[in-house]
Design a protein around this motif. Structure first.
Motif, PDB file in Angstrom:
ATOM      1  N   UNK A  41       0.828  -1.201   0.000  1.00 34.40           N
ATOM      2  CA  UNK A  41       0.000   0.000   0.000  1.00 34.40           C
ATOM      3  C   UNK A  41       0.861   1.250   0.000  1.00 34.40           C
ATOM      4  N   UNK A  42       0.514   2.194  -0.864  1.00 37.08           N
ATOM      5  CA  UNK A  42       1.130   3.520  -0.856  1.00 37.08           C
ATOM      6  C   UNK A  42       0.007   4.556  -0.843  1.00 37.08           C
ATOM      7  N   UNK A  43       0.348   5.792  -0.467  1.00 41.54           N
ATOM      8  CA  UNK A  43      -0.653   6.853  -0.336  1.00 41.54           C
ATOM      9  C   UNK A  43      -0.224   8.089  -1.112  1.00 41.54           C
ATOM     10  N   UNK A  44      -1.213   8.930  -1.431  1.00 38.44           N
ATOM     11  CA  UNK A  44      -0.944  10.201  -2.106  1.00 38.44           C
ATOM     12  C   UNK A  44      -2.030  11.198  -1.720  1.00 38.44           C
ATOM     13  N   UNK A  93       9.073   0.997  -7.822  1.00 39.97           N
ATOM     14  CA  UNK A  93       8.632   2.381  -7.981  1.00 39.97           C
ATOM     15  C   UNK A  93       9.536   3.256  -7.121  1.00 39.97           C
ATOM     16  N   UNK A  94      10.147   4.255  -7.727  1.00 40.69           N
ATOM     17  CA  UNK A  94      11.106   5.086  -7.007  1.00 40.69           C
ATOM     18  C   UNK A  94      10.401   6.099  -6.107  1.00 40.69           C
ATOM     19  N   UNK A  95      11.147   6.651  -5.153  1.00 41.50           N
ATOM     20  CA  UNK A  95      10.601   7.608  -4.184  1.00 41.50           C
ATOM     21  C   UNK A  95      10.076   8.866  -4.870  1.00 41.50           C
ATOM     22  N   UNK A 120      17.141   6.426  -6.704  1.00 38.93           N
ATOM     23  CA  UNK A 120      17.568   5.041  -6.543  1.00 38.93           C
ATOM     24  C   UNK A 120      16.823   4.325  -5.425  1.00 38.93           C
ATOM     25  N   UNK A 121      16.177   5.072  -4.512  1.00 41.48           N
ATOM     26  CA  UNK A 121      15.408   4.446  -3.438  1.00 41.48           C
ATOM     27  C   UNK A 121      14.001   4.137  -3.933  1.00 41.48           C
ATOM     28  N   UNK A 122      13.421   3.057  -3.384  1.00 43.53           N
ATOM     29  CA  UNK A 122      12.098   2.611  -3.826  1.00 43.53           C
ATOM     30  C   UNK A 122      11.042   2.865  -2.763  1.00 43.53           C
ATOM     31  N   UNK A 123       9.787   3.013  -3.221  1.00 42.19           N
ATOM     32  CA  UNK A 123       8.658   3.144  -2.307  1.00 42.19           C
ATOM     33  C   UNK A 123       8.429   1.821  -1.588  1.00 42.19           C
ATOM     34  N   UNK A 124       8.093   1.916  -0.301  1.00 44.38           N
ATOM     35  CA  UNK A 124       7.802   0.731   0.494  1.00 44.38           C
ATOM     36  C   UNK A 124       6.385   0.828   1.040  1.00 44.38           C
TER      37      UNK A 124
END
Length: 152
Positions: A41-44, A93-95, A120-124
Motif C-alpha cells: 500500500x502507498x498513499x498520495x 517504484x522510485x521515491x 535510486x530508493x524505492x517506495x515501500x
C-alpha cells in the motif's frame, strides 16, 4: 422437431447473452473474479479527486498495476488522501514517482496514472507519493475560458 431446435437455439443464445452482460458488468465496475495476490500500500494527497472512487485502476504506461482501496479527507491538511494497493511485481517504484488523476474513455472513468522518477530508493509499504496532479474539472476549465473571453 424443427420447432424444438429453434427453441433450444434461442434459449442458448439468451444464456450466452446473460453471461456476456454479467462479465461486462464486472469489467466496467472494476471488480475481478481473481484474487489480488501480493500487494503493498502507498498513499498520495490530491487537492481535487474529480470523481475518483475506490476500486479505480492504478496504471503505468497503460498497464494496470493496482487499485485504489480507500479515499478519505485528511482533517489536518484538508486534502483528499488516496490509498492504493500496488502489485508486488512493481516494487521498483522510485521515491520520486509522480501520480496524476486521469480520465479514460468517453464515459469519464477516472484512474491514477503513475510516472516513475530517477531516484535510486524505492517506495515501500505505507510510503507517500509526494508529487501529485489533481484531476482537471471540466466546469472549472469552462469557467476560466468564459471569464477570460469576457475580460478581453
Amino acid at each position: 422437431m424443427r420447432m424444438r431446435y429453434i427453441e433450444i437455439s434461442v434459449g442458448a443464445f439468451m444464456v450466452m447473452g446473460m453471461i456476456a452482460i454479467v462479465l461486462m458488468a464486472f469489467r466496467v465496475s472494476g471488480l475481478t473474479m481473481n484474487s489480488a495476490g501480493d500487494t503493498y500500500t502507498i498513499k498520495a494527497r490530491f487537492e481535487n479527486l474529480g470523481g475518483l472512487t475506490e476500486k479505480a485502476k492504478v496504471s503505468m504506461s497503460g498497464v494496470t498495476i493496482g487499485r485504489v482501496t480507500k479515499v478519505y479527507l485528511d482533517p489536518e491538511w484538508y486534502s483528499a488522501v488516496v490509498e492504493m494497493e500496488i502489485s508486488k511485481s512493481m516494487s521498483t517504484l522510485t521515491k520520486d514517482t509522480s501520480a496524476a488523476i486521469l480520465t479514460a474513455g468517453l464515459l469519464g472513468e477516472k484512474y491514477i496514472g503513475l510516472t516513475v522518477g530517477a531516484e535510486e530508493e524505492y517506495l515501500k509499504e505505507g510510503d507517500w507519493i509526494e508529487e501529485t496532479q489533481s484531476a482537471l474539472v471540466l466546469e472549472e476549465l469552462i469557467g476560466k475560458f468564459l471569464f477570460n473571453k469576457a475580460e478581453g
